[in-house]
Design an enzyme around this catalytic site. Structure first.
Site, PDB file in Angstrom:
ATOM      1  CG  HIS A  13      -7.354   4.155   1.064  1.00 46.04           C
ATOM      2  ND1 HIS A  13      -6.905   3.794  -0.181  1.00 46.04           N
ATOM      3  CD2 HIS A  13      -6.352   4.873   1.643  1.00 46.04           C
ATOM      4  CE1 HIS A  13      -5.673   4.289  -0.337  1.00 46.04           C
ATOM      5  NE2 HIS A  13      -5.322   4.947   0.753  1.00 46.04           N
TER       6      HIS A  13
ATOM      7  CG  ASP B   4      -0.462   5.099   3.614  1.00 49.84           C
ATOM      8  OD1 ASP B   4      -0.914   5.016   2.462  1.00 49.84           O
ATOM      9  OD2 ASP B   4      -1.069   5.686   4.530  1.00 49.84           O
TER      10      ASP B   4
ATOM     11  CD  GLN C 124      -6.833  11.278  -0.900  1.00 52.63           C
ATOM     12  OE1 GLN C 124      -5.692  10.844  -1.045  1.00 52.63           O
ATOM     13  NE2 GLN C 124      -7.498  11.149   0.242  1.00 52.63           N
TER      14      GLN C 124
ATOM     15  CG  HIS D  30      -0.953   7.077  -1.211  1.00 49.86           C
ATOM     16  ND1 HIS D  30      -2.186   7.258  -1.787  1.00 49.86           N
ATOM     17  CD2 HIS D  30      -1.155   6.308  -0.123  1.00 49.86           C
ATOM     18  CE1 HIS D  30      -3.111   6.635  -1.057  1.00 49.86           C
ATOM     19  NE2 HIS D  30      -2.507   6.049  -0.040  1.00 49.86           N
TER      20      HIS D  30
ATOM     21  CG  HIS E  87      -1.920   1.082   1.241  1.00 51.26           C
ATOM     22  ND1 HIS E  87      -3.275   0.846   1.143  1.00 51.26           N
ATOM     23  CD2 HIS E  87      -1.782   2.440   1.316  1.00 51.26           C
ATOM     24  CE1 HIS E  87      -3.929   1.995   1.173  1.00 51.26           C
ATOM     25  NE2 HIS E  87      -3.046   2.979   1.272  1.00 51.26           N
TER      26      HIS E  87
ATOM     27  CD  GLU F 130      -6.029   6.182   6.551  1.00 54.35           C
ATOM     28  OE1 GLU F 130      -6.454   6.373   5.397  1.00 54.35           O
ATOM     29  OE2 GLU F 130      -4.876   6.467   6.913  1.00 54.35           O
TER      30      GLU F 130
HETATM   31 ZN    ZN Z   1      -3.345   5.048   1.655  1.00 55.80          ZN
END
Ligand code: ZN
Length: 431
Positions: A209, A308, A151, A58, A56, A212
């Site tokens: 996701h 992440d 996102q 970005h 995972h 979270e």
């Molecule tokens: Zn993430």
């Protein structure tokens, strides 16, 4: 033989082994090999493992820390605001430049399999296009998968639904989602159904996701698991973060373990970032912001790790090192029993391989691709204690990273002594 690796220690086996590699494939693993290799590599009794996997990440925001401004509060929400501003004037070239640097850092730290998100709510799909380009460019060095990640939500704006489908058409590998970020519970459920519809239509896996947050009422993981079962998507779904699980009551958590196992959902935890951004609405005691890794493993749920972020609007630290992520993970999850620590390496190696259905071409065994990492440590526990970068990284039988250990000297009353830091950390029993 193309390459012979000598004196390699292997996980779960005693003694040292020689590995013979030819045509990019491990041909033989034995106690002592008479054959010579065109290239010879002495592991000096150090641990040799298959490459680390980061499940995972970005890559589109990596190394953008401070651009256009620093995150003053260190919170998730301020990070999202900064990224929204950054996205307005982002270019493919700029993303490409940062992503290339990031992949080199990851390679130096032993990662060869990466699942990155690309933010699809950027209308021109610049993050996705840039990351698909980098994936192609690096394909001889690293296996990269790009997840289409909405996102700003899927239901929050009808255009986001078009963007998500467009990104899959452009070549994204997996379909993402962020149900806890939608306006309502109902929209969250709809967003999961939308993502599954899209994944089924294009034959893609799901990589979301999910939950979270520290909100114990955020319960989208059960919906993701139920959809996986109903649509026969068992083994094709990963849920990232799932930090709300740390706040659920035990009775509910016990129900969840069962359906997650049945659904074959892999839970991906990101301990480096979540220990810093969760618990922000708590005074004390403060929550840890991690899914229940110990219990999930005990229940037979597949768990893997992600880094992440690295030096971006959300996380100001990191160097693309999955050992650091694991180091934090074993602390937060209290996986510090002897067996738990040794087995924790599964979270960045074999468990992600299972999630990606790569098991048949992953591992230090005859017949598998010669993708290897030579650590500067004799065991998993020593490697975690030292956090030294790999000495060598091998890809398809070729050394692609080579590190010369640095020299540390102690200038004491009896003169200058050269310190062997690995030797100093040997305990009585081989750990
Ligand atoms: Zn993430």
């Amino acid at each position: 033989m193309q390459l012979v690796v000598r004196n390699a220690r292997l996980r779960g086996r005693s003694g040292t082994f020689d590995l013979a590699v030819d045509g990019g494939i491990i041909r033989k693993v034995s106690k002592s090999l008479a054959q010579r290799g065109e290239e010879e590599l002495d592991a000096h009794g150090n641990l040799v493992v298959p490459p680390f996997m980061d499940m995972h990440f970005h890559l589109d925001s990596a190394l953008a820390y401070g651009d256009p401004r620093f995150n003053k509060s260190g919170t998730l929400l301020e990070g999202i605001e900064i990224w929204a501003d950054k996205k307005r004037k982002i270019s493919e070239d700029e993303i490409h430049g940062r992503a290339v640097k990031m992949l080199k850092l990851m390679l130096a730290n032993g990662t060869q399999v990466l699942r990155t998100n690309a933010d699809t709510t950027e209308p021109k799909q610049r993050p996705l296009r840039a990351l698909l380009g980098v994936k192609e460019e690096f394909k001889d060095l690293m296996d990269v998968q790009v997840t289409a990640f909405p996102q700003d939500g899927i239901m929050t704006d009808p255009r986001n639904q078009e963007f998500l489908e467009k990104s899959v058409e452009l070549g994204a590998d997996n379909v993402g989602m962020i149900p806890h970020h939608e306006f309502t519970r109902e929209d969250g459920v709809r967003s999961i159904e939308f993502a599954f519809d899209l994944a089924q239509k294009y034959g893609k896996d799901i990589d979301g996701h999910v939950d979270e947050t520290d909100d114990d009422q955020s319960r989208f993981l059960e919906v993701v698991a139920a959809q996986s079962i109903k649509r026969h998507y068992e083994g094709r779904v990963t849920a990232g973060h799932a930090t709300a699980m740390g706040s659920y009551n035990d009775a509910y958590a016990a129900k969840l373990y069962r359906i997650l196992r049945r659904a074959g959902v892999t839970i991906v935890v990101n301990p480096l970032i979540n220990i810093t951004i969760q618990g922000r609405f708590d005074s004390y005691p403060k929550r840890r912001g991690m899914a229940r890794v110990k219990e999930l493993l005990e229940w037979g749920v597949n768990v893997a790790l992600g880094h992440d972020c690295v030096m971006d609007p959300w996380y100001p630290l990191g160097k693309g090192d999955m050992m650091q992520a694991l180091f934090m993970g074993v602390h937060v999850g209290q996986l510090t029993g002897y067996r738990e620590l040794a087995n924790s390496f599964d979270l960045i190696t074999t468990n992600p391989a299972k999630a990606l259905r790569m098991e048949r071409r992953y591992g230090v065994e005859a017949g598998k691709p010669a993708n290897l990492v030579v650590l500067e440590a004799k065991s998993e526990i020593q490697a975690l204690a030292r956090l030294a970068p790999p000495l060598y990284v091998v890809r398809r039988g070729k050394v692609i990273v080579r590190r010369t250990p640095s020299v540390t000297e102690l200038i004491g009353p009896r003169g200058t002594e050269r310190l062997d830091l690995e030797e100093l950390m040997q305990t009585g029993k081989a750990s």
